[in-house]
Design an enzyme around this catalytic site. Sequence first.
Site, PDB file in Angstrom:
ATOM      1  N   ARG A 147      46.235  -3.589  51.332  1.00 47.64           N
ATOM      2  CA  ARG A 147      45.935  -2.457  52.213  1.00 47.64           C
ATOM      3  C   ARG A 147      44.555  -1.943  51.867  1.00 47.64           C
ATOM      4  O   ARG A 147      44.228  -1.804  50.686  1.00 47.64           O
ATOM      5  CB  ARG A 147      46.980  -1.351  52.007  1.00 47.64           C
ATOM      6  CG  ARG A 147      46.889  -0.238  52.996  1.00 47.64           C
ATOM      7  CD  ARG A 147      47.806   0.930  52.631  1.00 47.64           C
ATOM      8  NE  ARG A 147      47.104   1.901  51.803  1.00 47.64           N
ATOM      9  CZ  ARG A 147      47.534   3.161  51.611  1.00 47.64           C
ATOM     10  NH1 ARG A 147      48.658   3.580  52.165  1.00 47.64           N
ATOM     11  NH2 ARG A 147      46.845   3.993  50.857  1.00 47.64           N
ATOM     12  N   TYR A 159      42.407  10.654  52.657  1.00 44.31           N
ATOM     13  CA  TYR A 159      43.654  10.031  52.207  1.00 44.31           C
ATOM     14  C   TYR A 159      43.411   8.567  51.823  1.00 44.31           C
ATOM     15  O   TYR A 159      42.777   7.830  52.564  1.00 44.31           O
ATOM     16  CB  TYR A 159      44.753  10.069  53.286  1.00 44.31           C
ATOM     17  CG  TYR A 159      45.846   9.095  52.920  1.00 44.31           C
ATOM     18  CD1 TYR A 159      46.726   9.414  51.894  1.00 44.31           C
ATOM     19  CD2 TYR A 159      45.915   7.825  53.476  1.00 44.31           C
ATOM     20  CE1 TYR A 159      47.666   8.506  51.446  1.00 44.31           C
ATOM     21  CE2 TYR A 159      46.855   6.907  53.041  1.00 44.31           C
ATOM     22  CZ  TYR A 159      47.726   7.259  52.029  1.00 44.31           C
ATOM     23  OH  TYR A 159      48.636   6.353  51.578  1.00 44.31           O
ATOM     24  N   ASP A 210      46.590   2.095  56.750  1.00 48.85           N
ATOM     25  CA  ASP A 210      47.483   3.237  56.961  1.00 48.85           C
ATOM     26  C   ASP A 210      46.713   4.373  57.635  1.00 48.85           C
ATOM     27  O   ASP A 210      45.751   4.892  57.070  1.00 48.85           O
ATOM     28  CB  ASP A 210      48.018   3.702  55.589  1.00 48.85           C
ATOM     29  CG  ASP A 210      49.149   4.707  55.696  1.00 48.85           C
ATOM     30  OD1 ASP A 210      49.379   5.242  56.801  1.00 48.85           O
ATOM     31  OD2 ASP A 210      49.800   4.960  54.667  1.00 48.85           O
ATOM     32  N   HIS A 212      48.180   7.236  58.392  1.00 51.26           N
ATOM     33  CA  HIS A 212      48.778   8.455  57.830  1.00 51.26           C
ATOM     34  C   HIS A 212      49.010   9.557  58.863  1.00 51.26           C
ATOM     35  O   HIS A 212      48.715  10.738  58.613  1.00 51.26           O
ATOM     36  CB  HIS A 212      47.923   8.946  56.648  1.00 51.26           C
ATOM     37  CG  HIS A 212      48.729   9.187  55.412  1.00 51.26           C
ATOM     38  ND1 HIS A 212      48.851  10.419  54.839  1.00 51.26           N
ATOM     39  CD2 HIS A 212      49.459   8.357  54.646  1.00 51.26           C
ATOM     40  CE1 HIS A 212      49.622  10.337  53.758  1.00 51.26           C
ATOM     41  NE2 HIS A 212      50.010   9.087  53.627  1.00 51.26           N
ATOM     42  N   GLU A 236      49.598   1.118  60.131  1.00 52.40           N
ATOM     43  CA  GLU A 236      50.743   1.966  59.758  1.00 52.40           C
ATOM     44  C   GLU A 236      50.546   3.412  60.189  1.00 52.40           C
ATOM     45  O   GLU A 236      49.434   3.943  60.143  1.00 52.40           O
ATOM     46  CB  GLU A 236      50.882   1.891  58.225  1.00 52.40           C
ATOM     47  CG  GLU A 236      51.931   2.798  57.636  1.00 52.40           C
ATOM     48  CD  GLU A 236      51.872   2.804  56.102  1.00 52.40           C
ATOM     49  OE1 GLU A 236      51.263   1.886  55.515  1.00 52.40           O
ATOM     50  OE2 GLU A 236      52.427   3.728  55.497  1.00 52.40           O
ATOM     51  N   GLU A 262      57.926   5.747  56.641  1.00 49.08           N
ATOM     52  CA  GLU A 262      58.100   6.140  55.238  1.00 49.08           C
ATOM     53  C   GLU A 262      58.642   7.562  55.111  1.00 49.08           C
ATOM     54  O   GLU A 262      59.215   7.908  54.085  1.00 49.08           O
ATOM     55  CB  GLU A 262      56.794   5.986  54.450  1.00 49.08           C
ATOM     56  CG  GLU A 262      55.701   6.956  54.860  1.00 49.08           C
ATOM     57  CD  GLU A 262      54.377   6.695  54.137  1.00 49.08           C
ATOM     58  OE1 GLU A 262      53.979   5.531  54.035  1.00 49.08           O
ATOM     59  OE2 GLU A 262      53.758   7.669  53.706  1.00 49.08           O
ATOM     60  N   ARG A 283      59.617   1.169  57.804  1.00 51.64           N
ATOM     61  CA  ARG A 283      59.175   1.404  56.417  1.00 51.64           C
ATOM     62  C   ARG A 283      60.165   2.221  55.586  1.00 51.64           C
ATOM     63  O   ARG A 283      59.910   2.476  54.417  1.00 51.64           O
ATOM     64  CB  ARG A 283      57.838   2.160  56.439  1.00 51.64           C
ATOM     65  CG  ARG A 283      56.788   1.480  57.246  1.00 51.64           C
ATOM     66  CD  ARG A 283      55.587   1.022  56.462  1.00 51.64           C
ATOM     67  NE  ARG A 283      55.022   1.960  55.540  1.00 51.64           N
ATOM     68  CZ  ARG A 283      54.879   1.744  54.230  1.00 51.64           C
ATOM     69  NH1 ARG A 283      55.315   0.618  53.696  1.00 51.64           N
ATOM     70  NH2 ARG A 283      54.313   2.638  53.453  1.00 51.64           N
ATOM     71  N   GLU A 339      55.665  -2.734  49.955  1.00 48.77           N
ATOM     72  CA  GLU A 339      54.514  -2.039  49.354  1.00 48.77           C
ATOM     73  C   GLU A 339      54.703  -1.988  47.835  1.00 48.77           C
ATOM     74  O   GLU A 339      55.809  -1.745  47.348  1.00 48.77           O
ATOM     75  CB  GLU A 339      54.419  -0.615  49.914  1.00 48.77           C
ATOM     76  CG  GLU A 339      53.223   0.186  49.419  1.00 48.77           C
ATOM     77  CD  GLU A 339      53.165   1.582  50.031  1.00 48.77           C
ATOM     78  OE1 GLU A 339      54.195   2.072  50.524  1.00 48.77           O
ATOM     79  OE2 GLU A 339      52.071   2.173  50.010  1.00 48.77           O
ATOM     80  N   TRP A 402      48.492  15.646  57.268  1.00 48.29           N
ATOM     81  CA  TRP A 402      47.736  14.997  56.176  1.00 48.29           C
ATOM     82  C   TRP A 402      48.118  13.549  56.076  1.00 48.29           C
ATOM     83  O   TRP A 402      49.262  13.202  56.289  1.00 48.29           O
ATOM     84  CB  TRP A 402      48.032  15.699  54.843  1.00 48.29           C
ATOM     85  CG  TRP A 402      47.298  15.041  53.730  1.00 48.29           C
ATOM     86  CD1 TRP A 402      45.965  15.173  53.409  1.00 48.29           C
ATOM     87  CD2 TRP A 402      47.828  14.094  52.786  1.00 48.29           C
ATOM     88  NE1 TRP A 402      45.646  14.374  52.353  1.00 48.29           N
ATOM     89  CE2 TRP A 402      46.752  13.703  51.945  1.00 48.29           C
ATOM     90  CE3 TRP A 402      49.096  13.537  52.594  1.00 48.29           C
ATOM     91  CZ2 TRP A 402      46.926  12.773  50.909  1.00 48.29           C
ATOM     92  CZ3 TRP A 402      49.264  12.628  51.571  1.00 48.29           C
ATOM     93  CH2 TRP A 402      48.173  12.244  50.740  1.00 48.29           C
TER      94      TRP A 402
HETATM   95  O1  EZ4 Z   1      50.828   9.041  50.951  1.00 47.51           O
HETATM   96  O2  EZ4 Z   1      53.785   8.231  49.159  1.00 47.51           O
HETATM   97  O3  EZ4 Z   1      51.883   4.023  52.537  1.00 47.51           O
HETATM   98  N1  EZ4 Z   1      51.872   4.771  51.618  1.00 47.51           N
HETATM   99  C1  EZ4 Z   1      51.641   6.092  51.714  1.00 47.51           C
HETATM  100  C2  EZ4 Z   1      51.786   6.887  50.445  1.00 47.51           C
HETATM  101  C3  EZ4 Z   1      52.031   8.361  50.715  1.00 47.51           C
HETATM  102  C4  EZ4 Z   1      52.690   8.987  49.525  1.00 47.51           C
HETATM  103  C5  EZ4 Z   1      53.114  10.418  49.836  1.00 47.51           C
HETATM  104  O4  EZ4 Z   1      53.817  10.939  48.769  1.00 47.51           O
HETATM  105  O5  EZ4 Z   1      51.365   6.580  52.779  1.00 47.51           O
HETATM  106  O6  EZ4 Z   1      50.655   6.695  49.632  1.00 47.51           O
HETATM  107 CO    CO Z   2      51.906   5.207  54.355  1.00 49.15          CO
END
Ligand code: EZ4
Ligand code: CO
Length: 402
Positions: A147, A159, A210, A212, A236, A262, A283, A339, A402
Amino acid sequence: MKIVDAKVIITSPGRNFVTLKLTTDSGITGLGDGTLNGRELAVASYLSEHIAPLLIGRDPRRIEDIWQYLYHGAYWRRGPVTMSAISAVDMALWDIKGKSFGAPVHELLGGACRDGVLVYGHANGSDIPDTIAAVQNYLGMGYRAVRAQTGVPGLTGVYGVGRGDLFYEPAAKGWPSEETWSTEKYLNVVPDLFNQLRDTVGPDVHLLHDGHHRMTPNQAAWLGQRLEDARLFWLEDVTPAEHQESFRHVRNHTTTPLAVGEVFNSVHDCSTLISEQLIDYIRTPPARAGGITGARKIAAFAEVYGVKTGFHGATDLSPVAMAAALQVDLTIPNFGIQEYMRHTPETDAVFPHSYHFADGYLHAGTAPGLGVDIDETLAENFPYVPAYLPVNRLEDGTVHPW
Ligand code: EZ4
Ligand code: CO
């Protein structure tokens, strides 16, 4: 067999973990992970105040019955705190069952469908050249899937970037910090990252990214199109995960494979996503879904619709959760990828485990149960430290995911 003790262990060897340890009258013990990043004490209290007293005297072999009892018995369904607590119990019960038969849990789940569990690591850099170098570092360690997350010009504290290479940990000690975010600035840099990355690493490496939960459906569709030639393994969490319907628009506009889930804790969070085949990878890991039992239900539902798994495996899930995930990964036909963020040496010392990395794969090992232990004496050296994920604001001060 009867459960005679249920103990909640909170330890912070670099970051906070909540572990449930069940002891039986036969002397066999089982471990489960109940860690929920930034809400650790809520799960610990749920376990010690509301669940532990109900487990004493119960037969640990009746895993499905205990799962149903805790899920329906609370009346209040789902939610990350409840489901993380149920996850901890379920993992500990499977650990006990495995040990009682002298077998790794995957043997009890039908046996391995594959020789190893394909994993991806987390490469990050402050800019594109740094990120490409970080990806190459992972490839040098034998990873086949990586990733990549890069810093964004004009933004600090993005992030996925900048808190260590192998041990990247987004939560920071103390109350939540605030970061400034601009999706427009982010979109200026990500297509360049992956086009350059694909040119550098060649066609055979799996590349992942990702988002996020920060884009609109339109922004996500635009990004997915720009990344098609880089042929990502997946993109993702493009949009806020609670909006399953957003994925219809994204799906209809790009062939880039999509992953999400997730932050889900039940099959009901992804029923539309899976039944309409709006995603390629789900996920939601055992640590969120209600343990091995819950994760297998989601995986079986996904299998029917041709959706594969890609369980969350960040460092905020303990080695107990990783071991539980690997047992499931090995045994489901529709496994996609796992992951794998490496834990710190301190965490590995507190949680000795039989799983190990080789040639881009994780191997569960042959230890009975989950194959993870906890060194309770060492754990006591690392008391709980309040730590939280950051909060995002747009440049004008508006709160943003976030
Ligand atoms: O930011 O698990 O794909 N992985 C992620 C993680 C999340 C954290 C949050 O606690 O997005 O790194
Ligand atoms: Co993630």
